[in-house]
Design an enzyme around this catalytic site. Structure first.
Site, PDB file in Angstrom:
ATOM      1  N   CYS A  92     -18.970  -2.797   7.600  1.00 35.19           N
ATOM      2  CA  CYS A  92     -19.455  -3.756   6.417  1.00 35.19           C
ATOM      3  C   CYS A  92     -18.594  -5.018   6.414  1.00 35.19           C
ATOM      4  O   CYS A  92     -19.188  -6.050   5.691  1.00 35.19           O
ATOM      5  CB  CYS A  92     -18.679  -2.884   5.276  1.00 35.19           C
ATOM      6  SG  CYS A  92     -17.148  -2.474   4.802  1.00 35.19           S
ATOM      7  N   ASP A 121       0.813  -1.281  -0.135  1.00 32.41           N
ATOM      8  CA  ASP A 121       0.065  -0.026   0.129  1.00 32.41           C
ATOM      9  C   ASP A 121       0.865   1.360  -0.019  1.00 32.41           C
ATOM     10  O   ASP A 121       0.544   2.402   0.611  1.00 32.41           O
ATOM     11  CB  ASP A 121      -0.956   0.026   1.278  1.00 32.41           C
ATOM     12  CG  ASP A 121      -2.071   1.038   1.071  1.00 32.41           C
ATOM     13  OD1 ASP A 121      -2.397   1.407  -0.096  1.00 32.41           O
ATOM     14  OD2 ASP A 121      -2.531   1.524   2.233  1.00 32.41           O
ATOM     15  N   CYS A 135     -21.168 -13.005  -4.111  1.00 31.28           N
ATOM     16  CA  CYS A 135     -21.964 -12.009  -3.146  1.00 31.28           C
ATOM     17  C   CYS A 135     -23.345 -12.399  -3.468  1.00 31.28           C
ATOM     18  O   CYS A 135     -24.309 -11.956  -2.602  1.00 31.28           O
ATOM     19  CB  CYS A 135     -21.731 -10.672  -3.402  1.00 31.28           C
ATOM     20  SG  CYS A 135     -19.916 -10.128  -2.663  1.00 31.28           S
TER      21      CYS A 135
END
Length: 367
Positions: free
Chosen positions: A259, A149, A203
């Site tokens: 989430c 990152d 999903c």
């Protein structure tokens, strides 16, 4: 990039590529990585979606995301000579949370689980360098560069294209047997390794992550408006947080896991195998009032080597002020907010004023 020179070790050309790939993956697991895949240095497929994301302004003040788009899409422009990318992930949960459960602890200072221990970027890069050393000892010299990152890399897209998981509707990567509580890293290499292929998405019609988001930041499946996202607001954003978003932030003072916590796939979430993710300074069970009383020197002492340093002291206090405003009425909270008013900058004071008003309103409602 220079070609691989002669070496007393076994020459790369003499090693079966599939066997070498399997050996590299075994070494990665031995070093504490939870998974390892080999990706093609090509992320062009992500570019159109990312440009739409930028066009809508969903990246907020993160202007750096507008830069180096060509390098993001073509990793060989970032590191010339890259032939394959070794993608790895680390699980960071210390305790597996209850599935589909968001804790209700209004007086606690909630810090995202990945950030409660040591800064993972250093851990990730260090172990990727060790992996490169092991490979070099086996095959001879080659070019490599680790990332965590830390550069214009579409790391999620690269890992997804090589089968590490699929992008969930919350925009995080999900792995069928491990959930999503993990961080990613990459080792760009000049090795010609066989690539892994993508997996399938699972999903389905589930919208749990979209429905649970406290600030409704997931504006549509697979599209996140960072300007509403609690992780962005409490970590990256340094300004005055819009008043209409403050109640939704609740007591989340650095990041947000909601989430992920609600995602059914995280019933399979795995624990970390690396001690660096263990909470330090009691950051997994600290109260809003306790942390509100930190001065800047205490903040610096208690966040040494921690991701929390990214916010800076004043922005961290801003977040805690919001949490105190959202807490149930407490005379002690009200007193503490008023007592420390003059010790913070103007941006923090805006949020202290709001928190005081919220506490007074709750006090009057209780009478």
């Amino acid at each position: 990039m220079s070609s691989i020179p002669s070496s007393p070790n076994i020459q790369l050309q003499q090693i079966d590529p599939e066997a070498l790939k399997a050996w590299i993956k075994a070494q990665a697991l031995d070093l504490g990585f939870a998974d390892c895949v080999i990706a093609k240095p090509d992320a062009q497929a992500e570019l159109a979606r990312f440009k739409e994301y930028l066009k809508r302004g969903y990246h907020g003040d993160m202007k750096f995301l507008e830069e180096n788009l060509e390098k993001r899409a073509d990793p060989t422009l970032l590191v010339p000579g890259t032939q394959s990318i070794i993608c790895v992930r680390m699980n960071y949960l210390v305790e597996t949370p209850k599935p589909r459960y968001i804790p209700d602890e209004p007086n606690a200072a909630i810090i995202a689980r990945y950030a409660r221990g040591r800064d993972y970027h250093k851990t990730m890069r260090g172990r990727l360098k060790t992996l490169a050393t092991r490979i070099r000892e086996k095959v001879g010299d080659f070019e490599s560069r680790p990332f965590a990152d830390s550069a214009p890399v579409f790391e999620k897209s690269l890992a997804e294209n090589a089968g590490m998981g699929w992008t969930g509707k919350h925009t995080l990567l999900i792995e069928k047997k491990s959930g999503s509580f993990f961080v990613l890293g990459e080792l760009f290499t000049s090795l010609e390794l066989p690539f892994d292929g993508p997996t399938t998405a699972h999903c389905g019609s589930c919208s749990a992550c979209i429905d649970i988001c406290p600030t409704q930041a997931i504006v549509e499946p697979y599209m996140l408006d960072a300007r509403k996202c609690i992780a962005y607001l409490t970590i990256e954003y340094k300004g005055i947080i819009a008043e209409e978003l403050r109640r939704g932030i609740g007591n989340r003072v650095f990041g947000c896991d909601d989430c992920q916590l609600i995602c059914p796939w995280n019933s399979f979430a795995k624990k970390a195998s690396i001690e660096d993710f263990n909470p330090r300074y009691g950051l997994d069970q600290i109260s809003l009032l306790d942390i509100w009383h930190w001065d800047e020197s205490t903040f610096l002492a208690n966040t040494e080597g921690s991701p929390l340093r990214r916010t800076g002291y004043q922005s961290f206090m801003r977040n805690i002020a919001i949490g105190l405003g959202n807490a149930p009425f407490s005379a002690q909270i009200l007193h503490s907010l008023r007592q420390t008013y003059a010790t913070h900058d103007e941006i923090v004071q805006v949020h202290i004023d709001w928190a005081i008003a919220e506490q007074i309103a709750k006090s009057m409602a209780n009478t």
